[in-house]
Design an enzyme around this catalytic site. Sequence first.
Site, short mmCIF file in Angstrom:
data_model
loop_
_atom_site.label_atom_id
_atom_site.label_comp_id
_atom_site.label_asym_id
_atom_site.label_seq_id
_atom_site.Cartn_x
_atom_site.Cartn_y
_atom_site.Cartn_z
N LYS B 184 0.85 -1.19 0.00
CA LYS B 184 0.00 0.00 0.00
C LYS B 184 0.90 1.24 0.00
O LYS B 184 2.04 1.19 0.47
CB LYS B 184 -0.96 0.01 1.19
CG LYS B 184 -0.36 -0.02 2.58
CD LYS B 184 0.09 1.32 3.14
CE LYS B 184 -1.02 2.34 3.08
NZ LYS B 184 -0.50 3.64 3.62
N THR B 195 7.67 5.22 1.55
CA THR B 195 6.66 5.03 2.58
C THR B 195 5.63 4.07 2.15
O THR B 195 4.87 4.34 1.24
CB THR B 195 5.86 6.28 2.82
OG1 THR B 195 6.71 7.25 3.29
CG2 THR B 195 4.78 6.02 3.85
N GLU B 282 -0.71 10.04 -4.42
CA GLU B 282 -1.93 10.81 -4.19
C GLU B 282 -2.13 11.85 -5.30
O GLU B 282 -1.27 12.68 -5.55
CB GLU B 282 -1.86 11.46 -2.80
CG GLU B 282 -2.00 10.39 -1.72
CD GLU B 282 -1.73 10.90 -0.31
OE1 GLU B 282 -2.22 10.27 0.62
OE2 GLU B 282 -1.03 11.91 -0.18
N SER B 410 -9.02 15.46 8.98
CA SER B 410 -10.28 15.96 9.54
C SER B 410 -11.48 15.29 8.90
O SER B 410 -11.37 14.48 8.00
CB SER B 410 -10.36 17.46 9.38
OG SER B 410 -9.92 17.84 8.10
#
Lengths: 410, 410
Positions: B184, B195, B282, B410
């Site tokens: 992942k 990462t 991303e 958030s």
Amino acid sequence: MAHAVSPLAPKTVPEMPAVPGVRFATAAAGIKYKGRTDVLLVALDEGTEVAGVFTTSKCPSAPVDWCRRSLAQGRARAVLVNSGNANAFTGAKGVATVEATAAGAGAFVGCDPAEIFLASTGVIGEPLDAGKILAVLPDAAARLADGPWIEAAKAIMTTDTFPKVATARAQIGDTDVVLCGIAKGAGMIAPDMATMLSFVFTDAAIAAPVLQDLLSAAVVDSFNAVTVDGDTSTSDTLLLFATGKSGAPRIDDPADPRLGAFRAALDAVTLDLARQVARDGEGARKFVEVTVEGAVSKASARRIAMSVANSPLVKTAVAGEDANWGRIVMAVGKAGEPADRDRLAIWFGETRVAVDGARDPDYSEAAASAHMQGDHIRIRIALGLGEGRDTTYTCDLTKEYVAINGDYRS
Amino acid sequence: MAHAVSPLAPKTVPEMPAVPGVRFATAAAGIKYKGRTDVLLVALDEGTEVAGVFTTSKCPSAPVDWCRRSLAQGRARAVLVNSGNANAFTGAKGVATVEATAAGAGAFVGCDPAEIFLASTGVIGEPLDAGKILAVLPDAAARLADGPWIEAAKAIMTTDTFPKVATARAQIGDTDVVLCGIAKGAGMIAPDMATMLSFVFTDAAIAAPVLQDLLSAAVVDSFNAVTVDGDTSTSDTLLLFATGKSGAPRIDDPADPRLGAFRAALDAVTLDLARQVARDGEGARKFVEVTVEGAVSKASARRIAMSVANSPLVKTAVAGEDANWGRIVMAVGKAGEPADRDRLAIWFGETRVAVDGARDPDYSEAAASAHMQGDHIRIRIALGLGEGRDTTYTCDLTKEYVAINGDYRS
């Protein structure tokens, strides 16, 4: 470049005094931009001494090479700057352009071309047409004046959204001297040097080697403490010119105690300009100050602070007004510097969010969030290892940064 | 995390065989995400040997600390992974969670907790509730099966938009062995380790120290050659498990020539997974391959390639489909490695845009632009100094990266 003015632009522009021995004019040469000035010619009286700091890039621009050579003699009679084209990675053509523009400016000012300092900013790799600059020199040379500085600052802008000026005064002996500086950012901003052009002028009389000492020291906590995107330009140039026209005594010893106030004034001007560069980082909506304390040394604190200030994940969290201190931990950890996870403490503004290697039990998410909603974000990191301390300046990473840089060249 | 699947996702998913000695199950523990699995339990037959590579972060997560300690003995009986919370920077609570989950998994698998390997990915700094994981273990342990791998890959995703699996076969002696891996990403991706979490399983019989040699070598040009944002996670973990159930001869000498095919298969699986991580960076819309050749060494080539691959200005230019080789020059220059501006040549795809330190006179903007409009961008840089060569993998920097990371927590 029709980007809206940064919301972080200073609310007021200081009154910028004339600097005796310095006259300048701007011109619209149409190098890249239409309907704006893109050339700045600054003429300096005979006897002006100069110091400079340049990019650490291994692929510097032709003007940087030129300035480094000229600097050896310590004398300057003019600086000629253009925006819209960096004259970088332009091979033999770039060198020819540098030589032609220096010769042209030398002819108008009446000096050796080696006393002309050059700087170019803008797109890399496109040939810069010397003819366009030479064509505007006669008229510019006829219009030299001692103001207004804001026009000088405007002519050197690229993606900057506001012109950057700063000024300070000091006494040397009993005589007042003045400093006026201009700068431009706003992308490819990373230390050694922070990418930018900046020119500072004073009427003090200071020997070139002393001037160089002062300037090299001033950049450490100003321009070299700023980062926008970690990308170091080919063209970073900071020049300091001292005309000696104030009548103040000439200083030729770096240890001369009469330099104290001047040193402080120079530090203030460079810090002011550097912070403005961060405030005008491409797409910036928040000004970010990262302070690291308790590191094993100043250099270690700087590397950790830069790791935080350059982290895309920290910068996007700031853009999202998210008090995401987990990403601060990540950025401290990746810096490779001594850090003890279990001694780490982190603040956003006045709110301590983490202590002793975990979330602060008294942590108020509301208080931290309130700070993140402001436009001046202060991140403080205490390592608890030593006395090393440093502060760096950056801005948030927004969609506008991507938009600005996704269509800059085309 | 309702982000659309990356347009760079592989068009087909390979047939993933069972690996004798490996059984697994996934569960939905509701750690952070709703309506999806977030726990993976993999049980390994007795005799399984293990190797691992971890983040270089100075602030590693509690599970990374745990795995590093357990690795010393070289034996493994299970790996327990959760997504949604990284259990990083969680202090004493984090250690307690690690100990509790290892003890729980050990009880179900019937082994010493030190033979349980743990990995957690997700938000940093929030306590991870061991109870949620322990609660799903009984049911998961009752459902252990040898497939489907795609479900294992799904359970460990965070902002990933597609599950990442890869497989290969090799012979050791006359016996077939199989390798299956999952991984992942998709943010905080930077080398040492890139990462991510990744777990590779094989039925080969290889002594733990040999396995470690193979794995440490495999990461150099795979996971450590990938960067999304230059941000190194606190939690990077790559584990390689060898159950020995194939019946192939056990290898305990790293120089054993029978390892050749296995080494190649392991390299292929890690490279495949690493490239998938970059493809799912991303907000990625373009997969970028940066090759540097002619550097003074492999290490120097790697640093220059990473400087290019991590440059926000290069990555935004790629997002904007702009063949902006000036920014490549900038990124080469800022790497701090030996480079001679006037020998530099740069290609986008097959189009040489720059040569001998200036724009290629035969440069076709149309050809370069056509390449930039594709979704696999190849940037090649020739330094002309030596034999050092390296390739790194990254993706473009888009507004979506900013959006994803501006509201992740958030």
